[in-house]
Scaffold this motif. Structure first.
Motif, PDB file in Angstrom:
ATOM      1  N   GLU A  10      65.234  17.805  24.119  1.00  0.00           N
ATOM      2  CA  GLU A  10      64.638  17.355  25.384  1.00  0.00           C
ATOM      3  C   GLU A  10      65.565  17.675  26.563  1.00  0.00           C
ATOM      4  O   GLU A  10      65.106  18.161  27.605  1.00  0.00           O
ATOM      5  N   ILE A  11      66.841  17.430  26.397  1.00  0.00           N
ATOM      6  CA  ILE A  11      67.806  17.743  27.464  1.00  0.00           C
ATOM      7  C   ILE A  11      67.854  19.257  27.684  1.00  0.00           C
ATOM      8  O   ILE A  11      67.914  19.723  28.817  1.00  0.00           O
ATOM      9  N   GLU A  12      67.789  20.022  26.598  1.00  0.00           N
ATOM     10  CA  GLU A  12      67.788  21.482  26.743  1.00  0.00           C
ATOM     11  C   GLU A  12      66.584  21.943  27.567  1.00  0.00           C
ATOM     12  O   GLU A  12      66.702  22.816  28.431  1.00  0.00           O
ATOM     13  N   SER A  13      65.441  21.342  27.338  1.00  0.00           N
ATOM     14  CA  SER A  13      64.249  21.681  28.112  1.00  0.00           C
ATOM     15  C   SER A  13      64.454  21.353  29.593  1.00  0.00           C
ATOM     16  O   SER A  13      64.070  22.136  30.469  1.00  0.00           O
ATOM     17  N   MET A  14      65.074  20.219  29.866  1.00  0.00           N
ATOM     18  CA  MET A  14      65.342  19.830  31.259  1.00  0.00           C
ATOM     19  C   MET A  14      66.325  20.793  31.922  1.00  0.00           C
ATOM     20  O   MET A  14      66.124  21.202  33.065  1.00  0.00           O
ATOM     21  N   ILE A  15      67.386  21.157  31.202  1.00  0.00           N
ATOM     22  CA  ILE A  15      68.390  22.080  31.748  1.00  0.00           C
ATOM     23  C   ILE A  15      67.759  23.434  32.034  1.00  0.00           C
ATOM     24  O   ILE A  15      67.998  24.037  33.078  1.00  0.00           O
ATOM     25  N   THR A  16      66.924  23.895  31.101  1.00  0.00           N
ATOM     26  CA  THR A  16      66.260  25.186  31.271  1.00  0.00           C
ATOM     27  C   THR A  16      65.325  25.145  32.477  1.00  0.00           C
ATOM     28  O   THR A  16      65.315  26.069  33.296  1.00  0.00           O
ATOM     29  N   SER A  17      64.547  24.064  32.597  1.00  0.00           N
ATOM     30  CA  SER A  17      63.624  23.924  33.739  1.00  0.00           C
ATOM     31  C   SER A  17      64.372  23.877  35.066  1.00  0.00           C
ATOM     32  O   SER A  17      63.886  24.379  36.073  1.00  0.00           O
ATOM     33  N   ALA A  18      65.554  23.266  35.055  1.00  0.00           N
ATOM     34  CA  ALA A  18      66.361  23.168  36.272  1.00  0.00           C
ATOM     35  C   ALA A  18      67.145  24.450  36.545  1.00  0.00           C
ATOM     36  O   ALA A  18      67.842  24.541  37.556  1.00  0.00           O
ATOM     37  N   GLU A  19      67.014  25.425  35.651  1.00  0.00           N
ATOM     38  CA  GLU A  19      67.687  26.718  35.775  1.00  0.00           C
ATOM     39  C   GLU A  19      69.207  26.568  35.883  1.00  0.00           C
ATOM     40  O   GLU A  19      69.868  27.251  36.664  1.00  0.00           O
ATOM     41  N   ILE A  20      69.734  25.663  35.083  1.00  0.00           N
ATOM     42  CA  ILE A  20      71.179  25.452  35.025  1.00  0.00           C
ATOM     43  C   ILE A  20      71.717  26.252  33.842  1.00  0.00           C
ATOM     44  O   ILE A  20      71.275  26.062  32.713  1.00  0.00           O
ATOM     45  N   PRO A  21      72.668  27.138  34.084  1.00  0.00           N
ATOM     46  CA  PRO A  21      73.240  27.892  32.963  1.00  0.00           C
ATOM     47  C   PRO A  21      74.033  26.962  32.037  1.00  0.00           C
ATOM     48  O   PRO A  21      74.717  26.046  32.505  1.00  0.00           O
ATOM     49  N   TYR A  22      73.937  27.193  30.750  1.00  0.00           N
ATOM     50  CA  TYR A  22      74.627  26.345  29.776  1.00  0.00           C
ATOM     51  C   TYR A  22      74.798  27.111  28.482  1.00  0.00           C
ATOM     52  O   TYR A  22      74.196  28.153  28.267  1.00  0.00           O
ATOM     53  N   LYS A  23      75.636  26.557  27.612  1.00  0.00           N
ATOM     54  CA  LYS A  23      75.759  27.038  26.248  1.00  0.00           C
ATOM     55  C   LYS A  23      75.456  25.855  25.339  1.00  0.00           C
ATOM     56  O   LYS A  23      75.749  24.711  25.688  1.00  0.00           O
ATOM     57  N   ARG A  24      74.859  26.135  24.199  1.00  0.00           N
ATOM     58  CA  ARG A  24      74.545  25.067  23.243  1.00  0.00           C
ATOM     59  C   ARG A  24      75.239  25.373  21.924  1.00  0.00           C
ATOM     60  O   ARG A  24      75.260  26.511  21.470  1.00  0.00           O
ATOM     61  N   GLY A  25      75.792  24.343  21.331  1.00  0.00           N
ATOM     62  CA  GLY A  25      76.447  24.522  20.046  1.00  0.00           C
ATOM     63  C   GLY A  25      77.183  23.265  19.638  1.00  0.00           C
ATOM     64  O   GLY A  25      76.928  22.179  20.143  1.00  0.00           O
ATOM     65  N   ILE A  26      78.101  23.458  18.751  1.00  0.00           N
ATOM     66  CA  ILE A  26      78.868  22.342  18.200  1.00  0.00           C
ATOM     67  C   ILE A  26      80.237  22.297  18.875  1.00  0.00           C
ATOM     68  O   ILE A  26      80.696  23.296  19.412  1.00  0.00           O
ATOM     69  N   HIS A  27      80.841  21.136  18.862  1.00  0.00           N
ATOM     70  CA  HIS A  27      82.177  21.021  19.440  1.00  0.00           C
ATOM     71  C   HIS A  27      83.085  20.235  18.495  1.00  0.00           C
ATOM     72  O   HIS A  27      82.692  19.886  17.394  1.00  0.00           O
ATOM     73  N   TRP A  28      84.283  19.954  18.941  1.00  0.00           N
ATOM     74  CA  TRP A  28      85.300  19.268  18.142  1.00  0.00           C
ATOM     75  C   TRP A  28      85.694  17.997  18.864  1.00  0.00           C
ATOM     76  O   TRP A  28      85.973  18.027  20.063  1.00  0.00           O
ATOM     77  N   THR A  29      85.677  16.878  18.132  1.00  0.00           N
ATOM     78  CA  THR A  29      86.182  15.617  18.682  1.00  0.00           C
ATOM     79  C   THR A  29      87.451  15.244  17.939  1.00  0.00           C
ATOM     80  O   THR A  29      87.475  15.212  16.709  1.00  0.00           O
ATOM     81  N   THR A  30      88.501  14.980  18.693  1.00  0.00           N
ATOM     82  CA  THR A  30      89.755  14.508  18.130  1.00  0.00           C
ATOM     83  C   THR A  30      90.163  13.237  18.857  1.00  0.00           C
ATOM     84  O   THR A  30      89.854  13.061  20.036  1.00  0.00           O
ATOM     85  N   ASP A  31      90.843  12.334  18.156  1.00  0.00           N
ATOM     86  CA  ASP A  31      91.317  11.122  18.819  1.00  0.00           C
ATOM     87  C   ASP A  31      92.801  11.231  19.172  1.00  0.00           C
ATOM     88  O   ASP A  31      93.445  10.246  19.490  1.00  0.00           O
ATOM     89  N   ALA A  32      93.317  12.441  19.139  1.00  0.00           N
ATOM     90  CA  ALA A  32      94.720  12.666  19.494  1.00  0.00           C
ATOM     91  C   ALA A  32      94.782  13.681  20.636  1.00  0.00           C
ATOM     92  O   ALA A  32      95.244  14.805  20.465  1.00  0.00           O
ATOM     93  N   GLY A  33      94.288  13.287  21.794  1.00  0.00           N
ATOM     94  CA  GLY A  33      94.224  14.182  22.942  1.00  0.00           C
ATOM     95  C   GLY A  33      95.572  14.764  23.314  1.00  0.00           C
ATOM     96  O   GLY A  33      96.592  14.076  23.283  1.00  0.00           O
ATOM     97  N   TYR A  34      95.561  16.048  23.644  1.00  0.00           N
ATOM     98  CA  TYR A  34      96.742  16.815  24.026  1.00  0.00           C
ATOM     99  C   TYR A  34      97.767  16.917  22.901  1.00  0.00           C
ATOM    100  O   TYR A  34      98.923  17.228  23.131  1.00  0.00           O
ATOM    101  N   ARG A  35      97.347  16.648  21.666  1.00  0.00           N
ATOM    102  CA  ARG A  35      98.202  16.801  20.487  1.00  0.00           C
ATOM    103  C   ARG A  35      97.641  17.880  19.567  1.00  0.00           C
ATOM    104  O   ARG A  35      98.082  18.007  18.441  1.00  0.00           O
ATOM    105  N   GLU A  36      96.667  18.639  20.060  1.00  0.00           N
ATOM    106  CA  GLU A  36      96.068  19.684  19.253  1.00  0.00           C
ATOM    107  C   GLU A  36      97.094  20.797  19.026  1.00  0.00           C
ATOM    108  O   GLU A  36      97.794  21.191  19.950  1.00  0.00           O
ATOM    109  N   THR A  37      97.167  21.289  17.811  1.00  0.00           N
ATOM    110  CA  THR A  37      98.053  22.416  17.524  1.00  0.00           C
ATOM    111  C   THR A  37      97.282  23.715  17.673  1.00  0.00           C
ATOM    112  O   THR A  37      96.042  23.729  17.624  1.00  0.00           O
ATOM    113  N   TRP A  38      98.014  24.797  17.839  1.00  0.00           N
ATOM    114  CA  TRP A  38      97.348  26.085  17.955  1.00  0.00           C
ATOM    115  C   TRP A  38      96.575  26.391  16.668  1.00  0.00           C
ATOM    116  O   TRP A  38      95.485  26.942  16.708  1.00  0.00           O
TER     117      TRP A  38
END
Length: 148
Positions: free
Chosen positions: A48-76
């Protein structure tokens, strides 16, 4: 709606990511019995949000992301691993939000504005320009319009 660090060098600060869920690198999901590698957002709401974004002609990417609870401690190594798995960005709250929504039988999704991009050669910070402010404004305006 939140901020996230971009994990792919082709991303730029101010880009919008609509998420299908997050790789779980937190303790939160396990506390609620969701011991999965990926905690998904609500598919119908995300569509539903994707439909709204598309209708509003807002550029976006859709996919999966990463959640970590150790912000700024990510290793390369972690960045490369999650990037190789398909993660577009990293943030700290998505898995918790999606876990509680699943647990309470509610719906939840996430829209992230890329605040900075971390790559092999560079760390592009986006706070000095207006791209982030414009992206947040476009998303908020879209949401407000949808409830009118």
């Amino acid at each position: 709606v939140g901020y996230a660090g971009g994990l792919r060098p082709e991303l730029v600060p101010g880009e919008i990511i609509l998420t299908d869920g997050a790789f779980n690198d937190t303790a939160v999901a396990r506390l609620y019995g969701y011991d999965y590698d990926i905690i998904h957002s609500s598919k119908d709401l995300t569509n539903e949000i994707e439909s709204m974004i598309t209708s509003a002609e807002i550029p976006y990417k859709r996919g999966i992301h990463w959640t970590t609870d150790a912000g700024y401690r990510e290793t390369w190594g972690q960045v490369m691993d999650y990037r190789d798995k398909g993660a577009l960005c990293v943030e700290m709250e998505g898995v918790g939000l999606f876990t509680i929504a699943n647990y309470r039988k509610c719906v939840a999704t996430g829209i992230y504005v890329v605040s900075d991009v971390y790559s092999e050669n560079d760390w592009k910070l986006g706070w000095e320009g207006n791209d982030i402010k414009r992206a947040v404004g476009a998303v908020i305006d879209m949401i407000i319009e949808s409830i009118r």
